[in-house]
Design a protein around this motif. Sequence first.
Motif, mmCIF file in Angstrom:
data_model
loop_
_atom_site.group_PDB
_atom_site.id
_atom_site.type_symbol
_atom_site.label_atom_id
_atom_site.label_comp_id
_atom_site.label_asym_id
_atom_site.label_seq_id
_atom_site.Cartn_x
_atom_site.Cartn_y
_atom_site.Cartn_z
ATOM 1 N N GLU A 170 0.809 -1.041 0.143
ATOM 2 C CA GLU A 170 -0.090 0.165 0.113
ATOM 3 C C GLU A 170 0.894 1.176 0.053
ATOM 4 O O GLU A 170 1.218 1.916 1.067
ATOM 5 C CB GLU A 170 -1.103 -0.002 1.276
ATOM 6 N N PHE A 171 1.215 1.809 -1.182
ATOM 7 C CA PHE A 171 2.225 2.776 -1.234
ATOM 8 C C PHE A 171 1.762 4.135 -1.268
ATOM 9 O O PHE A 171 2.466 4.885 -1.442
ATOM 10 C CB PHE A 171 2.977 2.335 -2.650
ATOM 11 N N GLU A 172 0.368 4.323 -1.200
ATOM 12 C CA GLU A 172 -0.397 5.552 -1.457
ATOM 13 C C GLU A 172 -0.019 6.669 -0.658
ATOM 14 O O GLU A 172 0.656 7.791 -1.004
ATOM 15 C CB GLU A 172 -1.640 5.720 -1.570
ATOM 16 N N ASN A 173 0.327 6.391 0.795
ATOM 17 C CA ASN A 173 0.891 7.391 1.795
ATOM 18 C C ASN A 173 2.309 7.303 2.089
ATOM 19 O O ASN A 173 2.678 8.035 2.976
ATOM 20 C CB ASN A 173 -0.028 7.430 2.875
ATOM 21 N N LYS A 174 3.140 6.498 1.384
ATOM 22 C CA LYS A 174 4.463 6.388 1.716
ATOM 23 C C LYS A 174 5.313 7.499 1.477
ATOM 24 O O LYS A 174 4.993 8.461 0.398
ATOM 25 C CB LYS A 174 5.114 5.160 1.047
ATOM 26 N N SER A 175 6.384 7.770 2.214
ATOM 27 C CA SER A 175 7.429 9.007 1.834
ATOM 28 C C SER A 175 7.967 8.956 0.603
ATOM 29 O O SER A 175 8.168 10.198 -0.062
ATOM 30 C CB SER A 175 8.208 9.013 3.057
ATOM 31 N N GLU A 176 8.132 7.908 -0.059
ATOM 32 C CA GLU A 176 8.879 7.965 -1.228
ATOM 33 C C GLU A 176 7.833 8.536 -2.590
ATOM 34 O O GLU A 176 8.611 9.005 -3.366
ATOM 35 C CB GLU A 176 9.200 6.516 -1.676
ATOM 36 N N LEU A 177 6.653 8.654 -2.137
ATOM 37 C CA LEU A 177 5.766 8.664 -3.170
ATOM 38 C C LEU A 177 5.375 10.160 -3.036
ATOM 39 O O LEU A 177 4.883 10.836 -3.923
ATOM 40 C CB LEU A 177 4.612 7.859 -3.457
#
Length: 444
Positions: free
Chosen positions: A168-175
């Motif tokens: 679940e990448f939506e709120n990751k810092s990378e993005l």
Amino acid sequence: FDVIVLGTGIVESVAAAALAKAGFKIAHLDINGYYGGDQASLTGDELVTWADARSVFEPDFTPYIAAQRAQFASIVRSTNPLAHSRHFSFSLLPALIPAVGPFISSLIASGVAKYGSYRVLERVAVFDESTQQLRSVPTSKEDIFKSTELSLVDKRRLMRLLSFAAGEFENKSELVGKEQQPFVNFLISEFKLNSKIAYAITYATAFCSSADEPTVSALSRLRTFLRSSGRYGASPFLVGHYGGLGEIAQGFCRAAAISGAVYILGQSTLPAYPPSLENGNKYSFQIENVPEPLTADIVLSAQDVLPQSLAKARGPTLDECGSSVACGIVVLNRPPPFPPTLSPASGERDQTEDQEGLSSGIVDTAVVVFPPSTVSGGSTTAAAHALITGQGTMSAPVGKYVLYFSLPVDRRADAKTALMPYLDAFVACYPNNSRPTSEFEVFY
């Protein structure tokens, strides 16, 4: 009837099956004598008839054919006959089915999956501009570990990307703050991938069509790709037998018929009337060779088969849409030029036979991606794709392979002119002494 459905494309067929199963009385009509509409699966003879009806001048063509001529522009086909044409099943709109997602879930939940059969896609490859050859793309973590082309550092960076994209990448810092950044730039800056690997991921696993596609949408497709891997085999995709979507549309029609839907194919709709006091405030259709009119409270229709008398609001025309897709169907007499797989234990070429009796050294189903600017004379802004199917998909006789080319183009572009550079580049990947012969071609 409660609902009259016009056209048997995949959308109309799914809707008819759902409504019939919910208890509605459905009449499903199609002016064509086959299921599938613009996604139909056709034999060689049927494909020739389809192409000629939309390209050869006829003084008295129907409104439906007029709409089809506007939709399928610049149709060109081979004049030579195709041998064993009835043994082919060509798809007007070939498609890959992700092993995880709403479509496969609908096939299973509706029971339509049992009406068809499927094969796992064997290979995803990208056309390498530097070598002018096809290069297989890793589709799983296992493929990355086995790869002899990747350094240890590249493998670690790729594993980090795959772990990130599969979650679940939506709120990751990378993005955060980079959602609209071009995906290839995101891969290079955030995960330190070299440009060759970044372009392979962008076009052959995230299936971006251009270099400026935003990161968030590309990551969503990459997540589907990764989550689909391993469900039915190493590949994330399934290929439908007998042409794919046309057979699936017919499967949904069968499900609708079991639930009581009535089917009339190959008959022209004569007068069609909107609701009025004379017809009981229902839509009314007079069908050729059917004595009584068909009436319903609701009409659900594909745009190109909706009678003009019922078209209350005009949608955008094809010219106003501006963009289109050039498609090509090509029959070759040799398998795609992939090297045999290597056994990880011994390093020997693996020539064992699979469950369908095909040598695993010959790739029967594959997708080849041509990134922008990699093919001389090709597009500099959009990626082209080629889906390859052979006898293992029940869509071609032994020793024949069907290539489906597609490329986003301007509406006014000539399909054959746009796609020939990619066919030439694909054929040039074969050794000089074993290049295939094109036995039949249709471009539209």
